[in-house]
Scaffold this motif. Structure first.
Motif, PDB file in Angstrom:
ATOM      1  N   ASP A   1       0.829  -1.210   0.000  1.00 46.04           N
ATOM      2  CA  ASP A   1       0.000   0.000   0.000  1.00 46.04           C
ATOM      3  C   ASP A   1       0.862   1.259   0.000  1.00 46.04           C
TER       4      ASP A   1
ATOM      5  N   LEU B   1       2.263   1.863  -3.418  1.00 46.44           N
ATOM      6  CA  LEU B   1       1.181   2.303  -4.297  1.00 46.44           C
ATOM      7  C   LEU B   1       0.849   3.767  -4.036  1.00 46.44           C
TER       8      LEU B   1
ATOM      9  N   TYR C   1      -1.572  -7.336  -5.299  1.00 43.39           N
ATOM     10  CA  TYR C   1      -0.133  -7.149  -5.377  1.00 43.39           C
ATOM     11  C   TYR C   1       0.473  -8.466  -5.835  1.00 43.39           C
TER      12      TYR C   1
ATOM     13  N   TYR D   1      -6.586   1.109  -3.271  1.00 37.90           N
ATOM     14  CA  TYR D   1      -6.765  -0.342  -3.388  1.00 37.90           C
ATOM     15  C   TYR D   1      -8.208  -0.722  -3.064  1.00 37.90           C
TER      16      TYR D   1
ATOM     17  N   ARG E   1      -4.549  -4.396 -11.529  1.00 35.38           N
ATOM     18  CA  ARG E   1      -5.990  -4.227 -11.360  1.00 35.38           C
ATOM     19  C   ARG E   1      -6.675  -4.247 -12.717  1.00 35.38           C
TER      20      ARG E   1
ATOM     21  N   TYR F   1       1.585  -4.227  -8.793  1.00 33.82           N
ATOM     22  CA  TYR F   1       0.153  -4.093  -8.517  1.00 33.82           C
ATOM     23  C   TYR F   1      -0.631  -4.204  -9.824  1.00 33.82           C
TER      24      TYR F   1
END
Length: 370
Positions: free
Chosen positions: A125, A128, A165, A158, A172, A170
């Motif tokens: 996190d 990111l 991850y 997130y 998505r 990362y």
């Protein structure tokens, strides 16, 4: 590209089967178990090795005795062979990001890697959050950035966007907005940059897409960004539309117009002909010609037919034209009328301006190709 270790609970050893595999190679692997006294029907996948680190857990329960399952495993191995390193990383993260309920789901994702985004080497996190701020996606003044809670920023993103991850970063799924923009035919692509971030904007774009681009660049108006590169998605536009002094809003309006022209027979050729004669100095000029395209006529007929159409334009009906046919040189009349009307020859066909003829000073040059 997929290496399976085959074994069963009672066997101390196993055999390796490399996929894609032929039926003969699969049969040979099962024969090895027969030779050591193990029932081949009890053999299962005991381990998986592939360039996609997370793959094993998702195909471990595949039934290698089912011909359809083996066919799908081979198909998956062939797909992985065609991937590059980046796609392996995306595939690994996408598998962890989605709900996988069997081999069919794994195969489906392998065919839709373009639906996913990867931020390489981002695995927490905190990382990111930091990249979101560094790229300007999350806009904060520089003087407060050393005090930001990057973990909280990343965790919030997130939670809103999902993903996972993965081993390579990362990953998505792209939003429907992002996917829609990429599927759309890119008529004009602008590459924009500020000191903090860069952005690729595909036009035509919806208002929400324009606002997202501003947010990523950390600006309120596109005039605060620099256009570093311009690309046109259709032939000839690169030569006919200026790339200097571009206004993003005008470029978007122009792209919307061009999109409409492509859907109407002959309209795009007419627009290209107009551009080649009018020679716009800015993209705003090109937009103005697009808006006023009804003021132009693309002529697809010869001088004989043009002469008749000029007579119709001034009120003659078909009966009168039929009456004087044979007593009038329609071809010469059409040729003279083209000169008078300022008709120009272009590589996209003949074109005239209806409201008033094209300027006389370049007319002789343009008519020379007729």
């Amino acid at each position: 590209m997929i290496r399976l270790k085959l074994s069963n609970k009672s066997a101390n050893e196993g055999v390796v089967l490399d996929l894609p595999a032929t039926p003969a190679e699969v049969s040979e692997a099962f024969s090895w178990f027969e030779r050591i006294g193990v029932d081949p029907s009890a053999v299962r996948i005991a381990g998986v090795n592939s360039p996609v680190p997370t793959l094993g857990q998702y195909i471990l329960r595949a039934d290698i005795h089912d011909p359809e399952q083996m066919k799908k495993l081979n198909e998956l191995a062939e797909a992985i062979e065609r991937m590059d390193n980046r796609e392996w990383d995306i595939f690994a993260g996408a598998l962890d990001a989605e709900s996988i309920n069997g081999l069919d789901d794994v195969l489906k994702i392998s065919k839709r890697l373009g639906d996913y985004i990867i931020l390489p080497n981002v695995k927490t996190d905190t990382e990111l959050g930091r990249i979101l701020v560094d790229t300007g996606y999350k806009n904060f003044p520089e003087n407060v950035q050393p005090y930001l809670d990057y973990r909280a920023i990343g965790a919030e993103y997130y939670a809103e966007n999902g993903g996972a991850y993965g081993p390579g970063g990362y990953v998505r799924r792209k939003s429907s907005l992002e996917q829609g923009q990429e599927r759309r035919n890119a008529l004009i692509t602008l590459h924009l940059a500020t000191k903090q971030a860069e952005c690729r904007l595909v036009l035509p774009a919806e208002e929400e897409e324009l606002n997202q681009a501003k947010e990523r660049l950390g600006i309120e108006h596109f005039t605060q960004a620099t256009i570093t590169r311009v690309e046109f998605g259709k032939p000839y536009m690169d030569d006919l539309i200026p790339k200097d002094c571009i206004c993003v809003e005008d470029a978007n309006e122009l792209a919307l117009g061009i999109e409409e022209f492509w859907q109407r027979d002959g309209e795009m050729l007419k627009f290209l002909a107009v551009l080649s004669v009018e020679q716009p100095e800015t993209i705003s000029d090109a937009l103005r010609f697009a808006i006023n395209l009804d003021d132009y006529e693309r002529i697809t007929e010869g001088t004989y037919e043009y002469g008749q159409s000029v007579l119709r334009r001034i009120g003659a009906d078909d009966e009168l034209i039929d009456t004087i046919d044979g007593y009038m040189d329609f071809e010469k009349f059409g040729e003279d009328s083209m000169v008078e009307d300022g008709v120009r020859q272009t590589e996209f066909g003949l074109i005239r301006r209806c409201s008033h003829p094209f300027p006389e000073e370049t007319q002789a040059m343009q008519m020379g190709g007729m």
